[in-house]
Design a protein around this motif. Structure first.
Motif, short mmCIF file in Angstrom:
data_model
loop_
_atom_site.label_atom_id
_atom_site.label_comp_id
_atom_site.label_asym_id
_atom_site.label_seq_id
_atom_site.Cartn_x
_atom_site.Cartn_y
_atom_site.Cartn_z
N VAL A 1 0.84 -1.19 0.00
CA VAL A 1 0.00 0.00 0.00
C VAL A 1 0.88 1.24 0.00
CG1 VAL A 1 -1.98 -1.02 1.17
CG2 VAL A 1 -0.18 0.01 2.53
N VAL B 1 -4.85 5.65 1.98
CA VAL B 1 -4.19 4.34 1.95
C VAL B 1 -4.57 3.70 0.62
CG1 VAL B 1 -3.94 2.11 3.10
CG2 VAL B 1 -4.40 4.16 4.45
N ASN C 1 -4.03 0.81 -2.26
CA ASN C 1 -3.48 -0.52 -2.48
C ASN C 1 -2.84 -0.56 -3.86
OD1 ASN C 1 -2.95 -3.24 -2.87
ND2 ASN C 1 -4.77 -3.90 -1.73
N CYS D 1 -5.46 -5.85 1.11
CA CYS D 1 -4.58 -5.55 2.23
C CYS D 1 -5.41 -5.09 3.41
CB CYS D 1 -3.61 -4.46 1.81
SG CYS D 1 -2.60 -3.88 3.17
N LYS E 1 -8.72 2.60 -2.81
CA LYS E 1 -8.11 3.35 -1.72
C LYS E 1 -9.12 3.59 -0.60
CE LYS E 1 -9.21 8.02 -3.05
NZ LYS E 1 -8.94 9.38 -2.71
N THR F 1 0.38 -3.02 8.10
CA THR F 1 -0.39 -3.79 7.13
C THR F 1 -0.20 -5.25 7.46
OG1 THR F 1 1.49 -3.67 5.63
CG2 THR F 1 -0.27 -2.09 5.29
#
Lengths: 1018, 207
Positions: free
Chosen positions: A708, A732, A734, A740, A772, A804
């Motif tokens: 990420v 965040v 991915n 994730c 995201k 993560t």
């Protein structure tokens, strides 16, 4: 129909490639044609062979070097009633390894078989084509057996065989030393698909669990100490799925409403002798006079004779015991309910008989109002106080009498309703009455009773409960083909907890005990469920009352009020200040205190009470002016609370007691709820959950590390101050190939996830590849924190650690500059400020104790402004101030800036904001103006002179504040607009200047403290 | 049967000395010319097989070198069995920084920690600012292992990790020594389980 390749690609994840996919079907077994794998189209059509898809899938390891293949067989999903059309499951997965082989055999002659599948099956239409047989041999050292399939796709099969050959050769080139990973680890996720996804259960999750933030349920972890990532993934994923279902399915889908009227009544062993319509219908919908049975003097004897009411008639004919004198010894001596085992399932009945009787008798023209409740849930306590009741079930007589009285109370509407279920334990009875037309929407009704009285098991105290399923689309009868609706689980608990003022802890313990022991036993056995074969079937597990979508808890909970008896009575007697006084008393209610301290009823919701205490009434010489028994302190013993999952919206429309029903020493209490529940089919629900599940079902098995991108990695909140929130967004994204899941972790094992001035939402999450998640970071300073920050350094900085699962930790640096405030400090500190608080560079720059000013200039500024600008404004302190104006006033107090509001200067809104700001400043002080140590003495002062003398014991700063405030309030009380409102000012300012001690079991007299304040402003 | 051991290893050193590149070379035998600065801590594993067939599995925490995150370093070196402190041979200041990391480890980490001092960017030896003698002498005084590497060419990389593996006490039970990472870092497929699942499904299809 989708092509084989489409279907295979739909199932295979982005980390793998579908090389070839072809349509096949299972080959007939040589010995018996009839055993061919089929599924029935319907009873009248011949079976159709099930479609199977054969595919070669390749996976290149993350190192880019190793390619491994696997042959998959996908099967059309077995057609259970609720299944989704066109869904496929992984039936086999054969890794292409050394011993693996696949071959096609000679085409065998096929003829158009007239007896074979009917038109409509694509396979039968293609029958004349040549059919090849494919045999897959997984290899001798594998645990799999060979399988045989048939296909018409000769070209596709050729490519498939070539691809298998290539992958097998590639595998043969490798030796075990070439890789340090499990070579076919990537296959596991597909097999894991067989596991039932979470949320596909007919049992809702425990409401108590849902109310806890997700991160508190995860394993202990901190920076560099990841904890148990695998189990964390499961929890985070389930939560993610749940919010997906809520956000994308429930909130957008159809809703169904359900109006529930809940009532609780401790009847003190009495038989019904009054009209109950106020309680069961509400005051507003009082029935026309003709339907009101005469007040009082209805004996149970005469109830049976009121032939005009068809319901009465129905009930009367149904129960032969009805009409007997109430004191006649109960005939049912067989069940020694309370004694043998208080949790036995006594007296539980689903009343179906009355349905038929009543339906036929119902006049067809009774109109239904939208305000009529769909469901009445009534809890009685002390139905029977006789000693016999503890030993023998006395069910019928009293239950019927009260049910009749309830139906009589429903007046002309009674014909719309029928009794659905009831559950009794000694004196506790829970009755559920529903609209007849909704009867088919309720199912799986179960009842239960638990005693926690004498010896911990007797039924003099305890609870009865009923759990049921409400399905907006009713369950179809076997003959109908309508889809099954997804039900909502509703549970109702009627409890009677330990009595007496001082038994507070026992009541809490009773609640905890009941929470543990109120468990519904399975209705069907595990075997039956397995035989059923559907994921959705009546739960075969014991069910907690908390395993519901919505839980209502009503009853005589017996919680009392802590202030002195005289205080309570005089506060209640003052009808001028009724609202204010009820608010005051509510703060001293034991149930509120138990909820606040999480000793009982944690996470339950109770609408603030606005009615008078429902306990305990008496008559004649034993009663005070309000009718309350002189020997018992009035209290809100009779309560109705609820809790619900996000799937259900619960709106409470009323909460009140009914003073007109005087037959008992309690007054009945009622509450109206409007529920909104998702109205969708089980198949729709399941297909949504399955689709969501497919994306995330095997995160814990994938070998690729999640990747990420987290940013920005530096977040500055700039200036933050008391009560003003500043938010920033953290992204965040991915950028990897696998889903994730992430969570913020504390830096050290015993630390918090983030500094106290920051809030993270969400603290855990899950991001799919290419998607995201925006995490909102909110800097906020509450009262408690401000009082600490005021005395510390202004620059704040910290680092957040985002972990993560099975991957790395990401750091996010956060910083902010705190702006000091005069709020939340103390009088003694405020007077030592050399200037406005905002100009204070360091907390050490305050003046020495003996050089402070006489009174805090911030309080004086507010009082002076009010004195010169606001004394003619109506409603000061009674009407809340405008938040934005109050923020501006606060800012000017902190910076020392002049109060200059231009055009607003004459607006009463400004004056109200100033007044409210003053109250809030005083409330925010770390210590009240009158120090707690002096409260008792203050409350005992009997004259104005004594009161003034006592001021000598206060610190001089406090005296100055007290005098200027009370002088202003006194002046205000003299104004025309405040004629007759001095008492209200006294009531408002007493808790502000004294601050209530809510933890004390014996609080200092409220009336006494009010008297003290009145000496100054009265 | 060969023995298997598991150890927690942490990489420390100034920003941009090549910690992440060193790990990338060691774990994946790859090199990126342009790597973003690490803001966080990456977790990786790599196994080294010694001559006697003993295997040593390193659980590697590659930490951020930026000063801003220095306060978080102790979270990653606590419980570490070994540390690789990296400097850049073309930047003499980076050796000073490495020394300060070593002092911190000696003061605060597990007293038995094995520390290796590693001079990276050997491919840029032409711009060398830190002589081999200087670094080696310091390492000897402090009782550290020492070596020079190039993450770019791969020179010396596996040597340094192998030497650490040899120096680690391979007698204690591995579980007690291993870093605290819980849960399987990698889950393989159990073919037997798969068979069971497959068969179960097969039965369901016969309905």
């Amino acid at each position: 129909m989708s092509t084989a390749l489409d279907i295979a690609q739909e199932i295979i994840r982005p980390t793998e490639d579908v090389k070839v996919a072809i349509d096949t079907r299972s080959a007939p077994r040589p010995d018996s044609e009839s055993e061919q794998e089929t599924w029935p189209g319907s009873d009248h059509e011949p079976p159709v062979p099930r479609r199977k898809i054969l595919a070669v899938v390749s996976h290149v390891h993350a190192d880019g070097k190793h390619e491994h293949g696997c042959v998959f067989v996908f099967t059309h999903k077995p057609p259970l009633v609720h299944s989704i059309p066109d869904d496929y499951l992984v039936e086999h997965a054969f890794p292409i390894i050394h011993g693996f082989s696949i071959s096609m055999s000679q085409p065998r002659q096929t003829t158009l078989d007239l007896s074979s599948p009917a038109a409509g099956s694509s396979f039968s239409l293609n029958q004349p084509k040549t059919e090849l047989t494919v045999t897959i041999n997984p290899g001798e050292d594998t645990p799999f057996s060979p399988i045989t399939l048939q296909t018409h796709d000769i070209q596709g099969l050729r490519r498939l065989l070539d691809e298998c050959k290539r992958l097998k050769e590639a595998f043969a080139m490798e030796t075990a030393d070439d890789f340090d990973f499990e070579p076919f680890g990537w296959v596991a996720p597909y097999m894991a698909d067989h596991a039932l996804p979470p949320l596909l259960s007919s049992i809702p999750p425990d409401l108590r669990k849902l109310k806890k933030p997700v991160h508190t349920r995860l394993s202990a972890a901190s920076a560099g100490m990841p904890g148990d990532d695998i189990s964390d993934v499961e929890i985070i994923r389930e939560e993610w799925m749940r919010s997906k279902v809520e956000d994308e399915l429930f909130s957008r889908g159809e809703k169904a409403g359900l109006n529930i009227r809940v009532g609780t009544f401790n009847v003190n062993g009495k038989f019904p002798s009054q009209d109950l319509s106020a309680w069961v219908r509400g005051e507003a919908s009082r029935p026309p006079a003709a339907f009101i049975p005469p007040l009082k003097e209805i004996s149970p004897l005469s109830l049976g004779e009121s032939q005009k009411n068809p319901v009465d008639e129905a009930l009367a004919t149904e129960d032969p015991s009805n009409g007997q004198p109430p004191d006649a010894t109960s005939t049912d001596t067989r069940s020694l309910s309370a004694v043998s085992d208080a949790t036995t399932y006594v007296n539980f009945s689903v009343d179906t008989q009355s349905t038929q009787t009543a339906v036929s008798d119902a006049p067809p023209d009774v109109p239904e109002d939208p305000s009529d409740p769909d469901m009445l849930v009534l809890g009685f306590q002390e139905l029977d106080l006789s000693t016999d009741a503890l030993l023998y079930s006395t069910k019928t007589v009293r239950e019927e009498a009260w049910c009749m009285a309830v139906f009589a109370g429903l007046g002309e509407k009674a014909v719309l309703y029928e009794k659905l279920a009831s559950k009794q334990l000694v004196g506790m009875l829970l009755v559920i009455i529903v609209k007849k037309r909704l009867r088919p929407n309720f199912s799986e009704i179960r009842g239960l009773a638990v005693g926690v009285g004498i010896m911990g098991i007797m039924g003099n105290k305890g609870a009865t409960a009923i759990r049921l399923l409400f399905t907006p689309t009713p369950f179809p009868s076997a003959a109908e083909a309508a889809p099954l609706g997804r039900p909502t689980v509703l549970t109702f608990v009627n409890a009677h907890l330990a009595a007496f003022d001082e038994m507070y802890e026992k009541r809490n313990a009773d609640f905890q005990e009941l929470s543990k022991r109120l468990v519904f036993e399975p209705a069907i056995s595990v075997d039956e469920q397995a035989a059923n074969g559907s994921w959705y079937s009546p739960a075969a597990a014991p069910l907690s009352i908390f395993e519901s979508d919505a839980l209502f808890w009503l009853g005589d909970l017996n919680y009392r009020l802590t202030p002195h008896d005289a205080d309570v009575r005089s506060l209640l007697a003052d009808d001028q200040l009724r609202e204010e006084n009820i608010k005051t008393l509510r703060r001293f209610d034991q149930l509120s205190s138990a909820m606040r301290t999480k000793k009982a009823f944690e996470d339950f919701v109770e609408q603030p009470i606005r009615h008078l205490p429902s306990y305990r009434f008496s008559a004649g010489v034993h009663a005070d002016g309000m009718g309350y028994d002189m020997k018992r302190k009035p209290a809100w013993t009779d309560r109705i609370l609820h809790m619900a999952s996000k799937a259900v919206t619960v709106k409470q429309r009323s909460y009140t007691s009914h003073a007109t029903i005087t037959m008992s020493d309690h007054r009945p209490v009622s509450a109206e709820f409007e529920l909104e529940v998702p109205a969708l089919g089980l198949d729709e629900y399941e297909s949504f959950v399955q689709r969501v599940w497919r994306d995330v079902s095997a995160i814990e098995y994938v070998e690729e590390r999640p990747r990420v991108r987290v940013g920005p990695t530096n977040i500055d909140f700039a200036k933050i101050s008391y009560t003003r929130e500043v938010t920033r967004s953290l992204e965040v994204v991915n950028v990897g190939k696998v889903p994730c899941s992430f969570r913020f972790v504390p830096q050290g094992p015993a630390a918090d996830i983030c500094p106290p001035w920051l809030r993270i939402n969400p603290v855990t999450g899950l991001v799919l590849p290419g998607e995201k998640v925006d995490v909102t970071l909110t800097a906020q300073v509450d009262e408690e924190l401000a009082s600490k920050l005021n005395l510390g350094q202004a620059h704040l900085e910290d680092t957040l650690v985002l972990h993560t699962a099975l991957g790395r930790d990401h750091f996010v640096a956060v910083s902010a500059d705190y702006e000091r405030t005069c709020f939340t400090t103390s009088l003694s500190w405020l007077v030592r400020l050399p200037g406005p608080v905002r100009e204070l560079k360091s907390p050490d720059d305050v003046l020495p104790e003996d050089r402070g000013v006489n009174a805090p200039r911030e309080i004086m500024r507010l009082v002076n402004w009010l004195m010169s600008n606001a004394t003619e404004t109506v409603g000061l302190f009674f009407t809340p101030g405008d938040e934005e104006l109050m923020r501006q006033i606060r800012e000017k107090l902190d910076t020392g800036e002049e109060f200059n509001f231009g055009a607003l200067e004459k607006d009463p809104k400004l004056a109200l904001a100033f007044a409210d700001t003053l109250v809030r400043l005083l409330e925010s002080l770390s210590e009240p103006v009158i120090p707690p140590a002096l409260h008792t003495r203050c409350s005992q002062m009997t004259s104005r002179d004594e009161a003034f003398e006592l001021l000598d014991d206060l610190p001089v700063v406090n005296v100055n504040v007290w005098i200027s405030l009370t002088a202003f309030l006194h002046f205000l009380g003299q104004q025309d607009a405040y004629q007759g409102r001095v008492e209200q000012l006294v009531a408002i300012f007493t808790p502000v200047l004294f601050r209530d001690d809510l933890t004390s079991p014996m609080p200092v007299s409220i009336i006494g403290r009010r008297n003290f304040l009145r000496y100054f402003i009265g | 049967m060969s023995k298997q051991f598991q150890f927690k290893l942490v990489l420390l050193g100034e920003s941009a000395v090549g910690k992440s590149s060193l790990v990338l070379r060691f774990v994946k035998d790859q090199f990126d010319d342009y790597r973003e600065s690490t803001i966080g801590a990456a977790f990786l594993t790599q196994t080294v097989t010694l001559e006697d067939q003993t295997t040593v599995k390193f659980e590697i925490w590659d930490t951020a070198g930026q000063e801003r995150y220095k306060s978080l370093a102790p979270m990653y070196y606590r419980n570490a069995n070994c540390a690789v402190v990296v400097y850049d041979i073309t930047q003499s200041t980076s050796l000073e920084k490495a020394k300060s990391w070593i002092r911190e480890l000696q003061r605060q980490a597990d007293p038995n920690i094995v520390i290796a001092l590693c001079g990276n960017k050997l491919d840029l030896a032409a711009r060398r600012q830190v002589s081999q003698e200087e670094a080696k002498k310091y390492a000897e005084e402090e009782g550290l292992m020492w070596g020079e590497t190039s993450a770019k060419t791969g020179e010396g990389v596996s040597d340094i990790f192998t030497s650490i593996a040899k120096k680690l006490p391979l007698t204690a039970p591995p579980s007690a020594r291993a870093g605290a990472r819980a849960g399987p870092a990698r889950t393989g497929v159990d073919l037997n389980k798969q068979a069971a699942a497959g068969q179960g499904q097969g039965e369901q299809c016969n309905c």
